[in-house]
Structure formats: C-alpha cells, structure tokens
Design a protein around this motif. Structure first.
Motif, PDB file in Angstrom:
ATOM      1  N   GLN A 166      56.504  13.622   6.997  1.00  0.00           N
ATOM      2  CA  GLN A 166      56.355  13.008   5.669  1.00  0.00           C
ATOM      3  C   GLN A 166      54.955  13.247   5.108  1.00  0.00           C
ATOM      4  O   GLN A 166      54.785  13.378   3.902  1.00  0.00           O
ATOM      5  CB  GLN A 166      56.624  11.493   5.755  1.00  0.00           C
ATOM      6  CG  GLN A 166      58.082  11.154   5.973  1.00  0.00           C
ATOM      7  CD  GLN A 166      58.331   9.659   6.067  1.00  0.00           C
ATOM      8  OE1 GLN A 166      57.413   8.866   6.265  1.00  0.00           O
ATOM      9  NE2 GLN A 166      59.590   9.264   5.933  1.00  0.00           N
ATOM     10  N   GLN A 167      53.972  13.304   5.984  1.00  0.00           N
ATOM     11  CA  GLN A 167      52.601  13.528   5.522  1.00  0.00           C
ATOM     12  C   GLN A 167      52.286  15.016   5.348  1.00  0.00           C
ATOM     13  O   GLN A 167      51.145  15.378   5.051  1.00  0.00           O
ATOM     14  CB  GLN A 167      51.615  12.894   6.505  1.00  0.00           C
ATOM     15  CG  GLN A 167      51.647  11.376   6.438  1.00  0.00           C
ATOM     16  CD  GLN A 167      50.671  10.697   7.381  1.00  0.00           C
ATOM     17  OE1 GLN A 167      50.367   9.526   7.206  1.00  0.00           O
ATOM     18  NE2 GLN A 167      50.167  11.401   8.377  1.00  0.00           N
ATOM     19  N   VAL A 192      33.420  15.277  -3.403  1.00  0.00           N
ATOM     20  CA  VAL A 192      34.127  15.383  -2.136  1.00  0.00           C
ATOM     21  C   VAL A 192      34.917  16.684  -2.135  1.00  0.00           C
ATOM     22  O   VAL A 192      35.725  16.926  -3.029  1.00  0.00           O
ATOM     23  CB  VAL A 192      35.066  14.178  -1.943  1.00  0.00           C
ATOM     24  CG1 VAL A 192      35.893  14.350  -0.681  1.00  0.00           C
ATOM     25  CG2 VAL A 192      34.262  12.898  -1.876  1.00  0.00           C
ATOM     26  N   ASP A 215      56.403   9.002  15.215  1.00  0.00           N
ATOM     27  CA  ASP A 215      55.175   9.647  14.740  1.00  0.00           C
ATOM     28  C   ASP A 215      55.479  11.033  14.172  1.00  0.00           C
ATOM     29  O   ASP A 215      54.785  11.522  13.279  1.00  0.00           O
ATOM     30  CB  ASP A 215      54.160   9.782  15.878  1.00  0.00           C
ATOM     31  CG  ASP A 215      53.632   8.436  16.340  1.00  0.00           C
ATOM     32  OD1 ASP A 215      53.683   7.480  15.540  1.00  0.00           O
ATOM     33  OD2 ASP A 215      53.182   8.343  17.493  1.00  0.00           O
ATOM     34  N   PRO A 222      44.888  11.184   7.588  1.00  0.00           N
ATOM     35  CA  PRO A 222      45.044  10.360   8.793  1.00  0.00           C
ATOM     36  C   PRO A 222      46.098  10.971   9.707  1.00  0.00           C
ATOM     37  O   PRO A 222      47.005  11.662   9.242  1.00  0.00           O
ATOM     38  CB  PRO A 222      45.511   9.018   8.239  1.00  0.00           C
ATOM     39  CG  PRO A 222      46.137   9.328   6.932  1.00  0.00           C
ATOM     40  CD  PRO A 222      45.403  10.519   6.382  1.00  0.00           C
ATOM     41  N   LYS A 223      45.947  10.732  11.002  1.00  0.00           N
ATOM     42  CA  LYS A 223      46.902  11.254  11.968  1.00  0.00           C
ATOM     43  C   LYS A 223      47.339  10.125  12.887  1.00  0.00           C
ATOM     44  O   LYS A 223      46.574   9.188  13.101  1.00  0.00           O
ATOM     45  CB  LYS A 223      46.223  12.328  12.820  1.00  0.00           C
ATOM     46  CG  LYS A 223      46.247  13.697  12.211  1.00  0.00           C
ATOM     47  CD  LYS A 223      45.673  14.680  13.211  1.00  0.00           C
ATOM     48  CE  LYS A 223      45.409  16.013  12.551  1.00  0.00           C
ATOM     49  NZ  LYS A 223      44.519  16.825  13.365  1.00  0.00           N
ATOM     50  N   PRO A 224      48.525  10.234  13.464  1.00  0.00           N
ATOM     51  CA  PRO A 224      48.936   9.209  14.430  1.00  0.00           C
ATOM     52  C   PRO A 224      47.969   9.195  15.615  1.00  0.00           C
ATOM     53  O   PRO A 224      47.344  10.213  15.916  1.00  0.00           O
ATOM     54  CB  PRO A 224      50.324   9.654  14.878  1.00  0.00           C
ATOM     55  CG  PRO A 224      50.777  10.627  13.860  1.00  0.00           C
ATOM     56  CD  PRO A 224      49.553  11.253  13.271  1.00  0.00           C
ATOM     57  N   VAL A 225      47.850   8.044  16.256  1.00  0.00           N
ATOM     58  CA  VAL A 225      46.979   7.928  17.424  1.00  0.00           C
ATOM     59  C   VAL A 225      47.514   8.823  18.535  1.00  0.00           C
ATOM     60  O   VAL A 225      48.718   8.867  18.781  1.00  0.00           O
ATOM     61  CB  VAL A 225      46.933   6.461  17.901  1.00  0.00           C
ATOM     62  CG1 VAL A 225      46.074   6.344  19.149  1.00  0.00           C
ATOM     63  CG2 VAL A 225      46.400   5.580  16.797  1.00  0.00           C
ATOM     64  N   GLU A 259      40.011  14.366   5.026  1.00  0.00           N
ATOM     65  CA  GLU A 259      40.697  14.461   6.298  1.00  0.00           C
ATOM     66  C   GLU A 259      41.899  13.526   6.269  1.00  0.00           C
ATOM     67  O   GLU A 259      41.756  12.337   6.011  1.00  0.00           O
ATOM     68  CB  GLU A 259      39.729  14.066   7.413  1.00  0.00           C
ATOM     69  CG  GLU A 259      40.160  14.546   8.756  1.00  0.00           C
ATOM     70  CD  GLU A 259      39.313  13.950   9.852  1.00  0.00           C
ATOM     71  OE1 GLU A 259      38.122  13.710   9.602  1.00  0.00           O
ATOM     72  OE2 GLU A 259      39.853  13.717  10.934  1.00  0.00           O
ATOM     73  N   MET A 308       0.841  -1.198   0.000  1.00  0.00           N
ATOM     74  CA  MET A 308       0.000   0.000   0.000  1.00  0.00           C
ATOM     75  C   MET A 308       0.878   1.251   0.000  1.00  0.00           C
ATOM     76  O   MET A 308       0.740   2.133  -0.833  1.00  0.00           O
ATOM     77  CB  MET A 308      -0.869  -0.039   1.276  1.00  0.00           C
ATOM     78  CG  MET A 308      -2.058   0.908   1.235  1.00  0.00           C
ATOM     79  SD  MET A 308      -3.069   0.610  -0.211  1.00  0.00           S
ATOM     80  CE  MET A 308      -3.473   2.277  -0.643  1.00  0.00           C
ATOM     81  N   ARG A 309       1.881   1.256   0.886  1.00  0.00           N
ATOM     82  CA  ARG A 309       2.780   2.384   0.973  1.00  0.00           C
ATOM     83  C   ARG A 309       3.545   2.535  -0.349  1.00  0.00           C
ATOM     84  O   ARG A 309       3.776   3.608  -0.851  1.00  0.00           O
ATOM     85  CB  ARG A 309       3.764   2.134   2.104  1.00  0.00           C
ATOM     86  CG  ARG A 309       4.110   3.407   2.809  1.00  0.00           C
ATOM     87  CD  ARG A 309       5.039   3.135   3.971  1.00  0.00           C
ATOM     88  NE  ARG A 309       4.853   1.816   4.536  1.00  0.00           N
ATOM     89  CZ  ARG A 309       5.890   1.069   4.936  1.00  0.00           C
ATOM     90  NH1 ARG A 309       7.114   1.493   4.786  1.00  0.00           N
ATOM     91  NH2 ARG A 309       5.681  -0.095   5.491  1.00  0.00           N
ATOM     92  N   ARG A 310       3.916   1.335  -0.885  1.00  0.00           N
ATOM     93  CA  ARG A 310       4.644   1.309  -2.144  1.00  0.00           C
ATOM     94  C   ARG A 310       3.837   1.973  -3.258  1.00  0.00           C
ATOM     95  O   ARG A 310       4.360   2.702  -4.079  1.00  0.00           O
ATOM     96  CB  ARG A 310       4.914  -0.150  -2.493  1.00  0.00           C
ATOM     97  CG  ARG A 310       6.310  -0.426  -2.957  1.00  0.00           C
ATOM     98  CD  ARG A 310       6.494  -1.915  -3.050  1.00  0.00           C
ATOM     99  NE  ARG A 310       6.480  -2.503  -1.728  1.00  0.00           N
ATOM    100  CZ  ARG A 310       7.543  -2.544  -0.938  1.00  0.00           C
ATOM    101  NH1 ARG A 310       8.678  -2.048  -1.360  1.00  0.00           N
ATOM    102  NH2 ARG A 310       7.474  -3.080   0.247  1.00  0.00           N
ATOM    103  N   LEU A 311       2.492   1.681  -3.264  1.00  0.00           N
ATOM    104  CA  LEU A 311       1.624   2.213  -4.315  1.00  0.00           C
ATOM    105  C   LEU A 311       1.564   3.731  -4.209  1.00  0.00           C
ATOM    106  O   LEU A 311       1.729   4.445  -5.194  1.00  0.00           O
ATOM    107  CB  LEU A 311       0.220   1.603  -4.190  1.00  0.00           C
ATOM    108  CG  LEU A 311      -0.740   2.076  -5.277  1.00  0.00           C
ATOM    109  CD1 LEU A 311      -0.558   1.250  -6.534  1.00  0.00           C
ATOM    110  CD2 LEU A 311      -2.180   2.024  -4.809  1.00  0.00           C
ATOM    111  N   LEU A 370      56.643  10.663  10.659  1.00  0.00           N
ATOM    112  CA  LEU A 370      55.459  10.371   9.858  1.00  0.00           C
ATOM    113  C   LEU A 370      54.668  11.644   9.546  1.00  0.00           C
ATOM    114  O   LEU A 370      54.256  11.869   8.410  1.00  0.00           O
ATOM    115  CB  LEU A 370      54.644   9.372  10.667  1.00  0.00           C
ATOM    116  CG  LEU A 370      53.369   8.776  10.148  1.00  0.00           C
ATOM    117  CD1 LEU A 370      53.212   7.402  10.741  1.00  0.00           C
ATOM    118  CD2 LEU A 370      52.215   9.632  10.559  1.00  0.00           C
TER     119      LEU A 370
END
Lengths: 440, 325
Positions: free
Chosen positions: B237-238, B31, B231, B37-40, B35, B1-4, B234
C-alpha cells in the motif's frame, strides 16, 4: 625653537617633545593625569559592559534557555504519551474510547506547540537544528500512520495493527530519540550559560585593582613632591573606585549564590525529574505495547525491567530519590515522596498485569493495565505522572525565582559604575590640575 | 562582552554586504527527499537461515502419526502430555494475530479469530471440554520452530507448512489445509507471474517457505523480509514493494482488506498446513490428529472453512488425513 622639519619627521619630534617634557615635574604630572584618565575610562567601560553582559545572561536564562529546555521535554512527554495512548486505545477494542482519543489529540497538539517554541531558537547549533528537522518532518508522518491504522481498525481489518506497529516503531526509533537529544542539547546550553552567569569577571577585577594601585601610587608621589598629605581630587577618585569595587563584589557574590541555588534546586532538580519522567513514560509505553504484541517477542518487557529500576527501589539509581535529595522545600520533597510511593504502587500493579497475562488471563491483564480501577496500572501511572508534573513545575518556579533574584542583586550596578567612573575621572582631573597650577 | 563583540562583527558584516550587495536570499530549508516509514524489523535480502543448509532426510511431510481413540474431555490419560496441559488449566498455543482470515485480532471485539484459531479451540475443547481455555502467544513466522523447541508453547497453529526440514526439529499433525503460493500485486500492475519479478522488490515474511521459494525462482527478486504478513500489505500500500508472494489463503485475506490489490498467476507451490508440536510429544501428535479426524467427520472443519475461507475460492473438500505408520 622653530624647526623646519619635513612632515614625515613631525611625529618623532612630537614624541621627543613629550619624552623631554616628562623629565620635568609638570610634564610628568600631565602624563600621569592622561594615563590615569585613560585607565579610568577603560576600567569603567569594561566594568559596565561586563556587568551589562551578566544582566543580559540572567535575562536570557529566564526568557530563553530555560523555556527552551522545558519545551524540549514537553515535546518528549507529549509524544511519548501519544504513543502509549494510541496503544491503549487500540487495546480497548472497537471504536476507541472518547477520552483516550481526546488525550491523544491533546498530546499531538501540545507536541506541535512545544515544537514551534523549541524551534524558535536553535541558534546556529547544527546538532539542535538536526533534531528539530527530524521532529518537524516525522511528526506529520506519524499522525498520518495513526489515522490510517484507525480507519483500518474501524473496518475490522488487521492491517490497522500493522500500521499502528509501524507508527510506534517510527516514534520509538526516530522521533523520541530526537526529542531526547534536543532536550539534552538545550539542557547543556542552559548549564553552560549558568556557569557563565556564575563566573568571576577577572578582566574587570584586574583593571579595577590596577586603577586603585595607580591612584595610590600617584598620591604617594605627589605627597613626596609637594609635602602635602592629601589631594582632595585624588582622594575622591580613590573613594569612588573603592565604593565601586565593594558594591560590585558584594552584588556579584549575591548573584552567584542565587544562580547556584537556581541550578541546584531549580534546573538540576528539574533535569533529574525530567529523566525520571522520560523513563516512566517509556515504561508505560512498554507495558501497553507488550499487551498489544501479545507475547514478548519485541523485548518491550525487557526494556521495562531495565527502565523501571531507575524510578523504583531503594538505591541511588532511583532518580526519584535523587530528586528528593535536591528538593528545596518540604512541599516539593513531599510531592516527590508521593511520586516514590506511586512508582512503587505502579511496579506492583505491573507485576500483577504480567502475572495475569502470563497465566493466560489476557482480558483481565488488559483491563488491569488500561482500566480505571483504583489499583490498576493506569491509575498508578496517572498519579505518578501528576506528582512529577507538580514537582517539575515547582522546580521551574524555583529556577525562575532564584535567577530573577540574581538579576535583582545587580540592580543599578551598571549606571552606578558609570557614575562612579565619571566621579573618579573628575576627581583625577581636578586633583592634578590643582598641582599643575602651582608650577605656573 | 561576547555579545558586544558579536554585535560589532554583525555590524561590520552588514556594512560590508551593503557595499557589495552580493549573496542570496536566506535559505528556505528546502527538503529534497523524504524517507518513507517502514515496518519495524524490515530487511532486504536477509541471509538464508542455516537450517536449509543441513542435510534433510527425504520424507513424506504430509504423513503424520496415526491417532488412537480420543479420550473424553477433562479425562486425559495419566502421564500424557495432554494430562499435563489439563492440570495446568490452559492450552498454550502459538498463533498469529495479523493474518486476516487465519489468525487475526478482531479490532472490534479484541478477540483472536480465524481458521487457525478455530483449530486451536477444537484442541482446547477436546482437552478441557471448553474451547476458551487457551493462552494465545503471538509469534512471528521466524519464531515458530524455536517456540516449539524451547517448550514455550504446546502447539503452533500458524499457517505452517509441513516440510521435511522442519520435521527434523518438530512434529506435525496431519495436513488440515493445503494452500499454494501465488502473487499479490496492485490492481493496475502489469505483472502476471513470478518470472517477471527479477530484480524487483517483493515482500515475504521472515522464516517462511514463501521467502525461500522466491529465492529459488529463476528470476530472483529482491526479497524484502518482514516480521508479519500484514506488514507486506502495508508495504504494498505504501508503494515500497511491487508484489507480495505467499500462500493464496493469506493473500486472499489481503484482498479482503484492500480492493485495490489483486492475485495473479497460477499456484506455483503446494503448501500443506500442519499443526506444529514439539518433537518429543508424540502422544500429543496422535491426540491432535484424533481431534482433526473428529472435526472433519462431524462437519465442524467444513463449517469453519465456509465461515472464513469459502469466499476466497472454490468450495474445498475436507482434507484426507494421511499417516506414516
């Protein structure tokens, strides 16, 4: 009686005519006939559409909802396993063993395929499409970091370890939570649709009962007016409506029972197993990462303690025991029982890993955690994962079987309802036309 | 019914748009930004550690406790800290596994190696007669003091600068190496000194003296604090920081891993490295100093230096060990 009424007065005059004719018996009969026919058409249409909708819901459950939830959990599993495997490969030192590399590659390929499937229908759910966006944007970043880690490793640079840590951090803080949320959303939509499939069609039921009442009332009115006990046309119509009512009721009861079975032994069972599997995968990653970190700074071991409580032990918190209670047959129950045993074996192996590591025997701890000795943590985890896959697939099969049976219970019902409505309409027309003729 | 109902609504919408022909093609999910990535555990401008605020008595951080004669391996004096370690069967050492050349995990052999690790092995050899009887606990710069205070480790050998503030909480051995803080930048970077870093992103490890030194700079940079020195490489380098600032020795380890970075500017601090030992274990301090004296005397210090650090700069003479008593 010709009135030269202006066009705007025409409608009230038609109405007046109808009202006046309704005061005579033949006029009243015509009005009743039109009313009954209208009610029949509406009831038939609503009934057929409702049942058609049920059938479509059942097809959708099997064709889309359940595969989507399965794909979402597949993404989680593959990625979590990729993370744990990358950590294991790192731990083994030197160039990673070929089988670990192959396993990592397979995991990533599998996650990509499942992501394609999961993203095929996020159906305007902005929350679901957010999760898919995170997954599809971050997965390539993750693999890039892993490859950077790998090339640094091969040159003997500790920067490789830093890249691996960063990759794992990205996986655990962003990618896996998104996969878990996507699974939760898909499972929620699955249960909502199952509820829909089980629901009682109130509108159609009220209409059918109304139609039945109207038919009976008309026949009693005719009996009183004409002193004839039976009107063949109206009796035929009544029988058609009763048959339709009985058929639909029985079919819907059977359908609802199958959907309920599919829910309990199928999707709910699978959900509990999926939760258990997610937790076991997280535990495995924690186990290897504790060894990579060489010390418990980041709290991996603490998380292991918390999560392992959900897959081992005697209490109700043990998801595997919950899954066993939901198992539909002995084969699945047996498989889940094996999973319970293997989880306990893994717990014992993990304790030994920690004992070795804490007593300074790091190399032995690593060997026991990732080596292929029959009592190693890797072996116990591997067996547990196999049990879970088997039980999961059995649960999915059960869902498919029961939902398909639910669909079969409705076979022929839609055309049947249409035909019965036509029969009723013809019966009403014939029955009342016979009586009207007597007034000419 | 909803589909209809939905289908009807869609049909109506199609009809409506067909008549007016307005609108735009389907959005391509563009896009706008990604963002990185970053070290923890990375933090920008973390709050200062409380330790710095406390009153620090003036001292000579490079002077330690004078060693006595070294007992024979495997025969530690009864009742001493070393005896307890000998009976336990292994020395527990807090080290780093991420700082190339000082304390790092060799990815090929999976073993910890480096100049600092050599010092740990010498201490283990002096206690047990076996340099392998060590349990390594990997700790971050920020965890060093607490690990010693809580007794989780016997010694910390982790490029640790002896300072008066740290002497309040723990003991140090004699100075076994003296480094100095410098800058590491991209090969193409125009930066040549710490005075050009004002407001720029510069990386340092949490809880390190290097981080505090950056804060005290006349042109204070935005300090990006991480858990491990690797880190920082890293992040450089990033492209997330313009420079890394810490001891030249640690930076030399980064240059060795990436030919696209260079060290610039003079040494602007002096960082005397000592082995950290819990405050109450003075016998252990004297013992470790004895081990260091022996190491300098028999040439194993020089051997270790030549193996790990000689390529990073001038040939350093062994340190002169100094004592406060």
């Amino acid at each position: 009686m010709v009135t030269a009424a202006p066009p705007e007065a025409e409608r009230p005059s038609v109405l007046r005519k109808a009202t006046r004719s309704a005061t005579t018996t033949p006029g009243r009969l015509s009005v009743i006939a039109v009313g009954l026919l209208l009610l029949t058409v509406v009831t038939g249409l609503i009934g057929a559409l409702t049942l058609q909708g049920k059938q479509a819901t059942l097809d959708d459950l099997v064709d889309r909802r359940e595969p989507l939830a399965a794909a979402a959990q597949q993404i989680f599993r593959s990625l979590s396993d990729a993370d744990a495997t990358a950590a294991s490969a790192f731990l083994s030192g030197g160039v990673e063993p070929a089988d670990l590399r192959a396993r990592y590659e397979r995991d990533i390929a599998q996650a990509g395929m499942a992501l394609g499937k999961a993203s095929s229908d996020v159906g305007g759910d902005s929350n679901a499409s957010d999760q898919v966006a995170i997954l599809s944007q971050q997965l390539p970043v993750y693999t890039g970091l892993i490859e950077t880690a790998r090339s640094n490793n091969r040159q003997g640079f500790p920067a490789g370890a830093a890249y691996l840590r960063e990759a794992s951090g990205l996986m655990r803080s962003k990618i896996l939570p998104a996969a878990e949320r996507l699974y939760d959303i898909d499972y929620e939509r699955l249960t909502a649709e199952q509820k829909d499939a089980r629901s009682f069609p109130w509108a159609a039921a009220v209409l059918v009962l109304g139609l039945l009442g109207a038919l009976v009332a008309t026949q009693r009115y005719l009996t009183r007016k004409t002193n004839r006990l039976l009107n063949v046309g109206l009796v035929t119509a009544t029988v058609a409506v009763v048959v339709g009512l009985l058929w639909a009721t029985v079919a819907l009861l059977v359908e609802a029972a199958h959907v309920a079975d599919a829910e309990r032994n199928g999707s709910q069972q699978v959900d509990v197993l999926v939760q258990a599997r997610i937790n076991s995968l997280k535990c495995r990653a924690d186990e290897t990462l504790t060894l990579v970190a060489r010390g418990d700074g980041p709290g991996y071991e603490r998380e292991w303690q918390q999560l392992s409580a959900t897959i081992t032990g005697e209490g109700d918190a043990n998801l595997l025991r919950q899954a066993k209670a939901l198992a539909s047959d002995d084969a699945i129950a047996g498989e889940v029982q094996q999973a319970v045993d293997n989880a306990d074996a893994w717990l014992a192996a993990h304790r030994k890993v920690r004992e070795l590591d804490d007593s300074g025997q790091y190399e032995e701890a690593v060997r026991f955690a990732i080596g292929d000795a029959p009592d190693s943590a890797a072996a116990a985890f591997g067996k547990l994962d196999k049990n879970l896959i088997t039980a999961l697939n059995a649960g999915r099969q059960e869902f498919f079987t029961q939902t398909t049976r639910a669909g079969q219970a409705l076979t022929g019902l839609v055309p049947g309802v249409v035909v019965l409505a036509l029969v009723a309409a013809i019966g009403i027309t014939m029955g009342i036309r016979d009586r009207l003729r007597e007034y000419r | 019914m909803r589909r209809l109902t939905a289908a009807l609504a869609v049909a109506m919408a199609c009809l409506a748009t067909a008549c007016s022909a307005t609108g735009a093609p389907v959005d391509l999910a563009t896009v706008e930004s990604v963002e990185r990535p970053k070290p923890v555990g990375v933090e920008t401008n973390p709050p200062t550690t409380t330790g710095a605020a406390a009153q620090v008595p003036p001292c000579d951080p490079g002077a330690s406790l004078r060693p006595g004669p070294l007992p024979a391996p495997g025969a530690m004096p009864v009742g001493s800290t070393m005896r307890a370690i000998q009976e336990r069967g292994r020395l527990i050492a807090g080290v780093d596994q991420n700082t190339f050349l000082f304390g790092f995990r060799n990815p090929t052999s999976n073993a910890l190696e480096g100049f600092d690790i050599d010092r740990v092995r010498e201490v283990a050899a002096a206690i047990f007669g076996d340099p392998n009887k060590v349990q390594y606990k990997v700790i971050t710069s920020a965890e060093r003091i607490d690990a010693l205070k809580n007794g989780e480790v016997d010694i910390v050998v982790r490029t640790m600068t002896a300072t008066c503030a740290r002497w309040v909480d723990i003991n140090f051995s004699a100075i076994y190496y003296t480094a100095g803080q410098r800058l590491l930048v991209d090969r193409s970077s125009p930066i040549t000194g710490i005075d050009q870093l004002g407001g720029k992103q510069v990386c340092a490890a949490k809880g390190s003296t290097s981080l505090n030194r950056l804060r005290e700079s006349p042109a204070p940079p935005e300090v990006v604090a991480v858990d491990n020195w690797s880190d920082c490489l890293l992040m450089l380098q990033q492209g997330q920081v313009v420079a890394v600032s810490t001891d030249d020795t640690i930076l030399a380890g980064m240059v060795a891993q990436d030919p696209n970075v260079k060290m610039v500017g003079p040494k602007f601090t002096e960082e005397p490295y000592g082995i950290g030992i819990p405050k109450q274990n003075e016998d252990m301090v004297r013992f470790v100093n004895g081990v260091l004296e022996k190491s300098v005397a028999d040439g194993s210090w020089a051997g270790s230096y030549n193996h790990w650090l000689a390529r990073s700069g001038e040939q350093a003479a062994p340190p002169t060990l100094r004592y406060r008593d």
